[in-house]
Enzyme design. Structure first.
Site, PDB file in Angstrom:
ATOM      1  N   CYS A 122       0.825  -1.206   0.000  1.00  0.00           N
ATOM      2  CA  CYS A 122       0.000   0.000   0.000  1.00  0.00           C
ATOM      3  C   CYS A 122       0.859   1.257   0.000  1.00  0.00           C
ATOM      4  O   CYS A 122       0.512   2.264  -0.622  1.00  0.00           O
ATOM      5  CB  CYS A 122      -0.916   0.019   1.229  1.00  0.00           C
ATOM      6  SG  CYS A 122      -2.286  -1.161   1.185  1.00  0.00           S
ATOM      7  N   CYS A 204      -7.948  -2.277  -4.550  1.00  0.00           N
ATOM      8  CA  CYS A 204      -7.226  -2.997  -5.593  1.00  0.00           C
ATOM      9  C   CYS A 204      -7.883  -4.361  -5.815  1.00  0.00           C
ATOM     10  O   CYS A 204      -8.421  -4.975  -4.888  1.00  0.00           O
ATOM     11  CB  CYS A 204      -5.766  -3.183  -5.186  1.00  0.00           C
ATOM     12  SG  CYS A 204      -4.803  -1.657  -5.187  1.00  0.00           S
ATOM     13  N   CYS A 232      -5.127   1.289   4.845  1.00  0.00           N
ATOM     14  CA  CYS A 232      -3.896   1.221   4.067  1.00  0.00           C
ATOM     15  C   CYS A 232      -2.859   2.228   4.534  1.00  0.00           C
ATOM     16  O   CYS A 232      -1.712   2.200   4.076  1.00  0.00           O
ATOM     17  CB  CYS A 232      -4.207   1.451   2.578  1.00  0.00           C
ATOM     18  SG  CYS A 232      -4.970   3.038   2.241  1.00  0.00           S
TER      19      CYS A 232
END
Length: 237
Positions: A122, A204, A232
């Site tokens: 991340c 993602c 993240c």
């Protein structure tokens, strides 16, 4: 010096439109929406386009991060949103050296192995380009809501982000998920079609799955981790 408490008191009963109408003309090109292309940020994109017309802001800034591992539907949504509101969303990509170094040392999908390796992924794919984007700002607008997750219950409309030394504005902080969907339907806001397939929160592609009925709305994000780890690093609290 910005008085965060005073601003939160001022906007304690204000609508998101009131919040945007105050901040957008005040900060000009030093304020932007950091859009994840999720439901909340699509609502804010629509609101910002309207606020810009009301307040005379010529080119309101909206940017997103292309991590290189997004769903195809996300790229399609960028185009649809640009067309709908006659805007141009800025797209920031990660520095290739950081991504290449991570993959070389750990592997393409190492984020499944541990929280540390997931956060490292991340960092190079999200945090690095985000910080480049934020370096051009004094205020960033976010779609955070207090009811989204256990990690976000303390979200306020206006916050000081000490990690990036700027103001964070969360116009939808007190909205519910139903409020978001009602706005989307009433204003025909374009949204990611994955939301109709059981994806309430989309990140993602390798790190997002559909959820089952009754699961928490962020249960599909980093589903192999415990809830208190499911950030993240963009929104450290």
């Amino acid at each position: 010096m910005i008085d965060i408490d005073k601003l939160n008191s001022r906007f304690s009963n204000s609508s998101p439109d009131d919040v945007l109408d105050y901040f957008l003309p005040l900060y000009g090109d030093r304020i932007a929406l950091a859009s994840s292309l999720g439901l909340e940020d699509q609502v804010l994109t629509a609101m910002i386009a309207q606020s810009a017309r009301r307040t005379g802001v010529a080119h309101p800034r909206i940017f997103t991060i292309d991590t290189g591992r997004l769903f195809p539907e996300c790229y399609n949504l960028i185009d649809r949103t640009n067309d709908k509101y006659d805007i141009r969303i800025e797209v920031f990509s990660p520095e290739h050296t950081g991504v290449e170094a991570y993959v070389k040392e750990h592997g393409v999908n190492a984020f499944y192995q541990s929280v540390e390796l997931r956060k490292a992924c991340c960092h190079c794919r999200k945090l690095e380009p985000l910080r480049r984007a934020l370096s051009t700002l004094d205020v960033w607008i976010c779609g955070l809501r207090a009811s989204q997750a256990v990690t976000r219950t303390g979200v306020q409309v206006v916050e000081w982000d000490s990690n990036n030394n700027l103001i964070k504005v969360n116009p939808l902080a007190r909205w519910s998920e139903d409020d978001v969907w009602q706005y989307i339907k009433a204003h025909k806001v374009p949204y990611n079609k994955l939301h109709d397939q059981g994806f309430p929160s989309i990140g993602c592609q390798p790190c997002t799955r559909a959820i089952e009925p009754g699961e928490d709305i962020r249960a599909g994000r980093w589903w192999w981790e415990s809830p208190e780890h499911k950030e993240c690093g963009l929104h450290k609290r």
